[in-house]
Design a protein around this motif. Structure first.
Motif, PDB file in Angstrom:
ATOM      1  N   ASN A  15       0.818  -1.213   0.000  1.00 41.39           N
ATOM      2  CA  ASN A  15       0.000   0.000   0.000  1.00 41.39           C
ATOM      3  C   ASN A  15       0.850   1.261   0.000  1.00 41.39           C
ATOM      4  N   ALA A  18       2.498   1.692  -3.405  1.00 37.06           N
ATOM      5  CA  ALA A  18       1.531   2.106  -4.420  1.00 37.06           C
ATOM      6  C   ALA A  18       1.220   3.590  -4.269  1.00 37.06           C
ATOM      7  N   ALA A  19       1.012   4.031  -3.021  1.00 32.86           N
ATOM      8  CA  ALA A  19       0.672   5.438  -2.789  1.00 32.86           C
ATOM      9  C   ALA A  19       1.822   6.343  -3.196  1.00 32.86           C
ATOM     10  N   GLU A  22       2.066   6.627  -6.852  1.00 35.86           N
ATOM     11  CA  GLU A  22       0.993   7.450  -7.424  1.00 35.86           C
ATOM     12  C   GLU A  22       1.307   8.925  -7.356  1.00 35.86           C
ATOM     13  N   VAL A  23       2.079   9.362  -6.371  1.00 35.58           N
ATOM     14  CA  VAL A  23       2.414  10.789  -6.311  1.00 35.58           C
ATOM     15  C   VAL A  23       3.760  11.050  -6.971  1.00 35.58           C
ATOM     16  N   LYS A 101       2.343   3.796  13.771  1.00 35.70           N
ATOM     17  CA  LYS A 101       1.263   3.036  13.126  1.00 35.70           C
ATOM     18  C   LYS A 101       0.063   3.026  14.052  1.00 35.70           C
ATOM     19  N   PRO A 102      -1.148   3.101  13.590  1.00 38.90           N
ATOM     20  CA  PRO A 102      -1.505   3.284  12.184  1.00 38.90           C
ATOM     21  C   PRO A 102      -1.395   4.753  11.802  1.00 38.90           C
ATOM     22  N   PHE A 103      -0.794   5.028  10.671  1.00 38.14           N
ATOM     23  CA  PHE A 103      -0.574   6.415  10.267  1.00 38.14           C
ATOM     24  C   PHE A 103      -1.468   6.744   9.084  1.00 38.14           C
ATOM     25  N   ASP A 104      -1.440   8.026   8.716  1.00 32.30           N
ATOM     26  CA  ASP A 104      -2.219   8.498   7.592  1.00 32.30           C
ATOM     27  C   ASP A 104      -1.308   8.495   6.373  1.00 32.30           C
ATOM     28  N   LEU A 105      -1.729   7.851   5.313  1.00 32.53           N
ATOM     29  CA  LEU A 105      -0.870   7.779   4.125  1.00 32.53           C
ATOM     30  C   LEU A 105      -0.534   9.171   3.607  1.00 32.53           C
ATOM     31  N   ILE A 109       3.192  10.804   3.090  1.00 38.46           N
ATOM     32  CA  ILE A 109       3.709  11.356   1.836  1.00 38.46           C
ATOM     33  C   ILE A 109       4.178  12.796   2.037  1.00 38.46           C
TER      34      ILE A 109
ATOM     35  N   LYS B 253      -2.186  -2.493  16.067  1.00 40.57           N
ATOM     36  CA  LYS B 253      -1.828  -1.276  15.324  1.00 40.57           C
ATOM     37  C   LYS B 253      -1.389  -1.623  13.917  1.00 40.57           C
ATOM     38  N   VAL B 256      -4.410  -2.506  11.924  1.00 36.33           N
ATOM     39  CA  VAL B 256      -5.196  -1.312  11.618  1.00 36.33           C
ATOM     40  C   VAL B 256      -4.455  -0.464  10.573  1.00 36.33           C
ATOM     41  N   ALA B 257      -3.130  -0.384  10.712  1.00 33.75           N
ATOM     42  CA  ALA B 257      -2.339   0.409   9.761  1.00 33.75           C
ATOM     43  C   ALA B 257      -2.544  -0.116   8.346  1.00 33.75           C
ATOM     44  N   LYS B 260      -6.091   0.799   7.154  1.00 31.21           N
ATOM     45  CA  LYS B 260      -6.173   2.246   6.926  1.00 31.21           C
ATOM     46  C   LYS B 260      -5.450   2.614   5.643  1.00 31.21           C
ATOM     47  N   SER B 261      -4.267   2.060   5.451  1.00 31.79           N
ATOM     48  CA  SER B 261      -3.501   2.435   4.253  1.00 31.79           C
ATOM     49  C   SER B 261      -4.185   1.911   2.999  1.00 31.79           C
ATOM     50  N   SER B 262      -4.791   0.729   3.090  1.00 29.82           N
ATOM     51  CA  SER B 262      -5.505   0.198   1.923  1.00 29.82           C
ATOM     52  C   SER B 262      -6.608   1.159   1.499  1.00 29.82           C
ATOM     53  N   GLN B 264      -6.982   4.355   2.343  1.00 31.29           N
ATOM     54  CA  GLN B 264      -6.483   5.673   1.941  1.00 31.29           C
ATOM     55  C   GLN B 264      -5.906   5.646   0.539  1.00 31.29           C
ATOM     56  N   LEU B 265      -5.236   4.548   0.239  1.00 29.56           N
ATOM     57  CA  LEU B 265      -4.681   4.403  -1.098  1.00 29.56           C
ATOM     58  C   LEU B 265      -5.810   4.455  -2.113  1.00 29.56           C
ATOM     59  N   MET B 268      -7.131   7.991  -2.725  1.00 29.04           N
ATOM     60  CA  MET B 268      -6.208   9.058  -3.106  1.00 29.04           C
ATOM     61  C   MET B 268      -6.644   9.766  -4.380  1.00 29.04           C
ATOM     62  N   LYS B 269      -7.277   9.060  -5.259  1.00 31.42           N
ATOM     63  CA  LYS B 269      -7.811   9.703  -6.485  1.00 31.42           C
ATOM     64  C   LYS B 269      -8.983   8.887  -6.999  1.00 31.42           C
TER      65      LYS B 269
END
Lengths: 227, 474
Positions: A15, A18-19, A22-23, A101-105, A109, B253, B256-257, B260-262, B264-265, B268-269
């Motif tokens: 993940n 991939a993120a 994408e940027v 963790k858990p962080f904000d993607l 970035i 954690k 959950v991480a 969450k990342s799945s 959010q990814l 993203m657009k």
């Protein structure tokens, strides 16, 4: 910009990679500390994202070895551990930033971008050179107030060059920092992108901004009003 | 508000009470003794004076050889009351003799009132022989004498003596009270020091070293030792709990991480419907893993609760067969042969749900750690009062340094808790909890030929346990 991601949790690594792709980052992934160390020692990464709990070699040791070998890539730590002590230790050992963790993607970035900017001596996301203005957040480029439409690769080449004003950047260096290992790359791909970029940036009656130095590379010419 | 019971106060009061009792007894004894001595001395004095009165009876130097009393030369008390007579003839007297004092043959001491005062009388009859040298043996006179003195001052003296002793006793009591309080306070100092040391204990500081004073006190030594060992045990279980919490947090954690990342990814657009459905699928998978982790944590928590009296029983053979059957598909993927030798039809005191969890955990574990095309051997046999359930594999076995920790929650024999082989790191902890709950045991060893061997020993189930023994089990 090229980033090394050292994270053993495969789904999370997928993940994040991939993120970041994408940027517009090039991303290499190492699934354990041993590999992470090997990758990092090539010194081609503009930033390293490092998990702490790694098989084979812990994140702490990867970081220590990196700094001992005088490699200065900014390092962003990812941790799921509690306790401030370890974070203090890590920052003292040469880490530049951390996220729990858990962080904000999105935050990850943004922080990686900030780390890269700072490591290249720039404080704001808006980079100016001559009459060119590059916004690293929106990934837009303006020359004399006019928006210039660039392809992602052209943008990345320009961003990299702006980060290194006056320096001669070889094709090899550009390749290393713009592409990850998954990319089948050839130096003539770079040449094509650079020539496109030069054409798009050019205004009638001015010197070309990007100089080509034969067998050595490219250099961004700096005007008097450069900042 | 009730007053706190004080050991010091109780001790001091007890001792003082006993002291007081003995003091009262002592004073009583002294009083009696004093009275006795005083009276004896008084009586001796009476007797002496009466005898000298007898001596004062003299020949009257007349014809009839009669006698007279010649009291001159006698030092008689001015309050003395006496009467000397011979056969009714009064030879001499002082005061008025009370009526009840009669001259008697035997010497007696009697008390009687003269006026308002109490007197003590000594009365006796004596023989007075005049001219004993004469040939006829002289003239015999029988003389009766009663002599009395007021007795009042004796009582006064006895009271004086008693008062002196009472005062001395009270002074002594006071002094002992003070000294005792001081000594007992000092004697109880080790308790205070022990309390002070115990005061220092907190969740962050488990250091408890009983002070030397307490350790060297016979009465406190067991308490100090008990405290020390209790602290050690508490600290261990507290540490364990803390490690579990931190490991659990790490695990949750990370899960959950990932989720969450799945998501959010995905956000993203703008993406195509296909990308969205793919992303959702991945997120569901991630979520399932989180669910498994939580589920297992809850199972472990349930198993670690104190046991209910009746926790059910099951035929272990059936359960093992079920578990082996359920893991068949998984074993086939790796082409692993699972062989079973089930030689007993014993019941064990575990309910069938937990027993299945135990068996399938161990079997799946064995398959997970086996190489392809190898064999997993499951054995079930009765041994004395126990049932032995053994799972053996031909995998890589367990590293020496991991053997000690293998049943700890979240322990994976790898600092990164790598999940490549699947599992949450709680499986073996759950197995151990199930065995512990049934008063059984579980142990892992490496086989000499390579691979791991898990041995579960469970007690036989006794169909009708006495309700008493069931409640004692706690």
């Amino acid at each position: 910009m090229r980033i090394l991601l050292v994270e053993d949790e495969l789904r999370l690594a997928e993940n994040i990679a991939a993120a970041l792709r994408e940027v517009g980052f090039a991303v290499d992934h190492a699934a354990d500390g041993e590999n992470g160390s090997h990758f990092a020692e090539q010194n081609v990464y503009d930033a390293i994202v490092l998990d702490l709990m790694l098989p084979a070699k812990s994140g702490q040791r990867v970081l220590q070895d990196l700094r001992r070998k005088k490699l200065h890539s900014p390092v962003m730590i990812l941790t799921a551990q509690e306790g401030k002590e370890s974070i203090i230790d890590l920052l003292n050992a040469g880490a530049d930033d951390y996220l729990s963790k858990p962080f904000d993607l999105g935050e990850l970035i943004a922080r990686i971008k900030a780390l890269i900017r700072r490591s290249k001596g720039v404080a704001t996301p808006i980079l100016k050179i001559s009459d060119i203005e590059l916004n690293a957040v929106h990934q837009t480029v303006h020359r004399q107030g006019n928006a210039i439409d660039l392809s992602p690769t052209e943008y990345r080449i320009l961003e990299y060059l702006i980060h290194r004003p006056r320096a001669i950047v070889s094709k090899q260096e550009l390749l290393e920092h713009l592409y990850d290992f998954d990319w089948e790359h050839h130096s003539n791909v770079i040449e094509a992108h650079v020539s496109n970029l030069r054409r798009k940036l050019n205004l009638a009656g001015t010197e070309p901004l990007i100089e080509t130095l034969r067998h050595r590379g490219y250099r961004l010419r700096q005007g008097e009003d450069a900042g | 508000m009730t007053r706190l019971a004080s050991m010091t106060r109780r001790l001091i009061l007890t001792v003082l009470f006993l002291e007081l009792l003995s003091a009262v007894a002592l004073v009583l004894a002294i009083t009696i003794h004093e009275r006795h001595t005083q009276l004896a001395a008084f009586d001796a004095q009476l007797q002496g004076t009466a005898q000298s009165l007898m001596g004062a009876v003299q020949d009257a130097e007349d014809e009839s050889d009669s006698v007279i009393l010649e009291p001159r030369g006698l030092n008689l008390d001015k309050h003395a009351v006496f009467q000397v007579d011979e056969a009714g003839r009064v030879l001499g007297a002082a005061g008025v003799l009370p009526a009840e004092i009669k001259p008697v043959q035997e010497p007696t001491i009697r008390q009687a009132r003269v006026g308002k005062k109490l007197y003590r009388f000594y009365s006796f009859q004596g023989l007075r022989i005049i001219d004993p040298g004469k040939p006829d043996g002289g003239v015999r006179h029988t003389v009766s004498i009663a002599y009395g003195l007021p007795v009042e001052h004796i009582w006064h003296e006895i009271a004086e003596a008693t008062r002196f002793f009472v005062i001395a006793t009270i002074a002594l009591l006071g002094m002992t009270a003070v000294i005792m309080t001081w000594r007992i306070r000092k004697g109880l100092q080790p308790i205070r020091e022990l309390a002070q040391e115990a005061e220092q204990i907190s969740a962050t500081n488990w250091n408890f070293n009983a002070p030397i004073s307490a350790r060297n006190t016979q009465e406190l030594q067991p308490l100090a030792a008990a405290l020390e060992s209790a602290m050690n045990r508490l600290q261990r279980s507290f540490e364990q709990q803390r490690r579990f919490t931190s490991d659990a947090a790490h695990e949750l954690k990370t899960d959950v991480a990932i989720i969450k990342s799945s998501l959010q990814l995905l956000s993203m657009k703008k993406r195509t419907v296909e990308e969205y459905s793919q992303g959702l699928g991945a997120s569901f998978e991630d979520l399932a893993r989180l669910e498994t982790t939580v589920q297992r944590m809850l199972t472990l928590a349930r198993l670690e609760q104190p046991t209910e009296a009746s926790s059910g029983s099951c035929l272990l053979r059936n359960v093992v067969e079920d578990a082996a059957y359920q893991s068949k598909a998984f074993a086939e993927i790796k082409d692993i042969a699972v062989t079973t030798q089930l030689a007993t039809n014993s019941f064990v005191p575990i309910d069938s749900r937990d027993a299945l969890l135990l068996c399938s955990n161990l079997i799946v574990n064995a398959i997970q750690h086996s190489d392809e095309h190898s064999i997993v051997i499951i054995t079930l046999k009765a041994q004395e009062d126990n049932v032995h359930f053994i799972v053996e594999d031909e995998g890589e076995g367990i590293a020496e340094e991991d053997l000690a920790h293998i049943f700890h929650p979240f322990y994976r024999g790898d600092p990164s808790r790598s999940r490549k082989k699947g599992g949450t790191g709680l499986g073996l902890s759950i197995c151990k909890a199930i065995c512990d709950r049934a008063n059984g045991s579980i142990a892992i060893s490496n086989r000499p030929s390579g691979g791991a061997r898990v041995l579960v020993v469970l007690p036989l189930f006794h169909p009708s346990p006495l309700p008493v023994s069931a409640s004692i089990k706690h």
